[in-house]
Design an enzyme around this catalytic site. Structure first.
Site, PDB file in Angstrom:
ATOM      1  N   GLU A   1       0.210  -6.853   8.453  1.00 30.40           N
ATOM      2  CA  GLU A   1       0.375  -5.393   8.545  1.00 30.40           C
ATOM      3  C   GLU A   1       1.492  -4.910   7.631  1.00 30.40           C
ATOM      4  OE1 GLU A   1      -2.096  -3.889  10.166  1.00 30.40           O
ATOM      5  OE2 GLU A   1      -2.613  -6.009  10.416  1.00 30.40           O
TER       6      GLU A   1
ATOM      7  N   PRO B   1       0.821  -1.219   0.000  1.00 29.84           N
ATOM      8  CA  PRO B   1       0.000   0.000   0.000  1.00 29.84           C
ATOM      9  C   PRO B   1       0.856   1.270   0.000  1.00 29.84           C
ATOM     10  CG  PRO B   1      -0.171  -1.165   2.103  1.00 29.84           C
ATOM     11  CD  PRO B   1       0.627  -2.035   1.201  1.00 29.84           C
TER      12      PRO B   1
ATOM     13  N   ARG C   1      -0.640  -8.056 -21.157  1.00 30.30           N
ATOM     14  CA  ARG C   1      -1.276  -7.471 -22.348  1.00 30.30           C
ATOM     15  C   ARG C   1      -0.280  -6.779 -23.271  1.00 30.30           C
ATOM     16  NH1 ARG C   1      -6.602  -7.111 -22.418  1.00 30.30           N
ATOM     17  NH2 ARG C   1      -6.530  -5.266 -23.718  1.00 30.30           N
TER      18      ARG C   1
ATOM     19  N   ASP D   1      -5.681   1.129 -27.251  1.00 30.78           N
ATOM     20  CA  ASP D   1      -5.867   1.342 -25.811  1.00 30.78           C
ATOM     21  C   ASP D   1      -4.835   2.326 -25.287  1.00 30.78           C
ATOM     22  OD1 ASP D   1      -7.989  -0.361 -25.760  1.00 30.78           O
ATOM     23  OD2 ASP D   1      -6.881  -2.056 -24.915  1.00 30.78           O
TER      24      ASP D   1
HETATM   25  C1  JCE Z   1      -1.425  -5.096   1.455  1.00 30.14           C
HETATM   26  C2  JCE Z   1      -2.620  -3.709   4.243  1.00 30.14           C
HETATM   27  C3  JCE Z   1      -2.840  -1.393   4.275  1.00 30.14           C
HETATM   28  C4  JCE Z   1      -1.692  -2.459   6.072  1.00 30.14           C
HETATM   29  C5  JCE Z   1       0.100  -6.554   2.275  1.00 30.14           C
HETATM   30  C6  JCE Z   1      -2.018  -4.230   0.536  1.00 30.14           C
HETATM   31  C7  JCE Z   1      -3.085  -2.315  -1.591  1.00 30.14           C
HETATM   32  N1  JCE Z   1      -4.069  -0.683  -3.118  1.00 30.14           N
HETATM   33  C8  JCE Z   1      -3.154  -1.599  -2.767  1.00 30.14           C
HETATM   34  N2  JCE Z   1      -2.149  -1.960  -3.555  1.00 30.14           N
HETATM   35  N3  JCE Z   1      -1.427  -2.866  -2.907  1.00 30.14           N
HETATM   36  C9  JCE Z   1      -1.971  -3.114  -1.704  1.00 30.14           C
HETATM   37  C10 JCE Z   1      -1.435  -4.068  -0.720  1.00 30.14           C
HETATM   38  C11 JCE Z   1      -0.289  -4.784  -1.051  1.00 30.14           C
HETATM   39  C12 JCE Z   1       0.305  -5.645  -0.141  1.00 30.14           C
HETATM   40  C13 JCE Z   1      -0.266  -5.792   1.129  1.00 30.14           C
HETATM   41  N4  JCE Z   1      -1.742  -5.437   2.762  1.00 30.14           N
HETATM   42  C14 JCE Z   1      -2.904  -5.000   3.504  1.00 30.14           C
HETATM   43  N5  JCE Z   1      -3.073  -2.578   3.666  1.00 30.14           N
HETATM   44  C15 JCE Z   1      -2.138  -1.306   5.466  1.00 30.14           C
HETATM   45  C16 JCE Z   1      -1.926  -3.675   5.435  1.00 30.14           C
HETATM   46  C17 JCE Z   1      -0.829  -6.295   3.250  1.00 30.14           C
END
Ligand code: JCE
Length: 249
Positions: free
Chosen positions: A116, A89, A154, A169
């Site tokens: 987490e 994230p 793709r 695209d």
């Molecule tokens: C992930 C988590 C937020 C703590 C591993 C989320 C989300 N939009 C997104 N793209 N990638 C993710 C993603 C990728 C890897 C992980 N989480 C959950 N999300 C804060 C934990 C855990």
């Protein structure tokens, strides 16, 4: 192109890869996707992949050893990858340009985070880049990994049957699609715009371009950057804006 995906949920990743355009590409040997169970790279009896965070706090963190060992095994078997992507994230937002760039690499590894997060040493010394698929919370890196594999695939030559459609695209990116209709021409009192039934190809093209601009103006005005529009599009857009003003009166 070869893509290795490392996850604690291999079934969650393998299932979707069997279907559709990606499934066909793998079947035809254009794409070699290998899914690895992170637990196969643990060394303890209970196959533990996570642990509590140093310093305390809620939740669990993915341990570094299984991830490093998984990538070691991939290297020993398939050679050094050009990219090791950590889905996260906190990553940079995955884009169309990233998909095209990664598709030019012969060998990419995707590490799926969970819990987490992952031990910081994985980010610093194993991953070469960290990618997020957008600003919303999902439960782990498996769905982001699948999104990345699909978008990258793709761009691999031959994967999408119609090369022109991939080029279209790319070209049309930044403009939403025009409305699509198929038979019947009349359905439960809902009709198809007559121009599409007219057979006038030039008029149909103009209508579609105007529709694409109108939808983009209505739904994603952030995408309409005047500098990137051609003269004809700017004229159509000006017309739409003037019509909009009349409509508001
Ligand atoms: C992930 C988590 C937020 C703590 C591993 C989320 C989300 N939009 C997104 N793209 N990638 C993710 C993603 C990728 C890897 C992980 N989480 C959950 N999300 C804060 C934990 C855990």
């Amino acid at each position: 192109m070869r893509i290795d995906v490392v996850t604690i949920f291999p079934k969650m990743v393998r299932g979707p890869l069997e279907e559709g355009i990606v499934g066909r590409a793998i079947g035809r040997g254009l794409l070699d996707v290998r899914v690895h169970d992170l637990r196969d790279h643990t060394t303890d009896r209970h196959r533990v992949v996570d642990d509590v965070p140093f310093g305390g706090g809620p939740g669990m963190v993915l341990k570094p050893e299984p991830l490093f060992r998984a990538v070691d095994a991939i290297r020993e078997e398939g050679g050094a990858p050009q990219a090791v992507i950590l889905t996260s994230p906190d990553g940079a937002r995955f884009s169309h340009e990233d998909a095209e760039r990664l598709s030019r690499l012969p060998h990419v590894v995707v590490l799926c985070g969970r819990y987490e997060g992952v031990d910081e040493r994985v980010r610093l010394h194993l991953a070469t880049e960290e990618l997020s698929i957008g600003d919303y919370v999902v439960s782990g890196g498996e769905l982001p990994a699948l999104v990345i594999v699909d978008a990258v695939a793709r761009f691999v030559p031959g994967v999408v049957g119609d090369e022109d459609s991939v080029a279209r695209d790319t070209f049309a990116r930044g403009l939403l699609d025009f409305a699509q209709y198929t038979r019947p021409a009349e359905f439960r009192g809902m009709s198809v715009p007559p121009v599409l039934l007219s057979g006038h190809h030039a008029e149909i093209e103009r209508w579609r371009r105007r529709e694409a601009l109108r939808r983009t103006l209505e739904r994603r005005p952030d995408l309409l950057d005047g500098d990137r529009l051609e003269a004809e599009d700017r004229r159509l857009l000006q017309e739409l804006l003037e019509q909009g003003e009349k409509g508001a009166q």
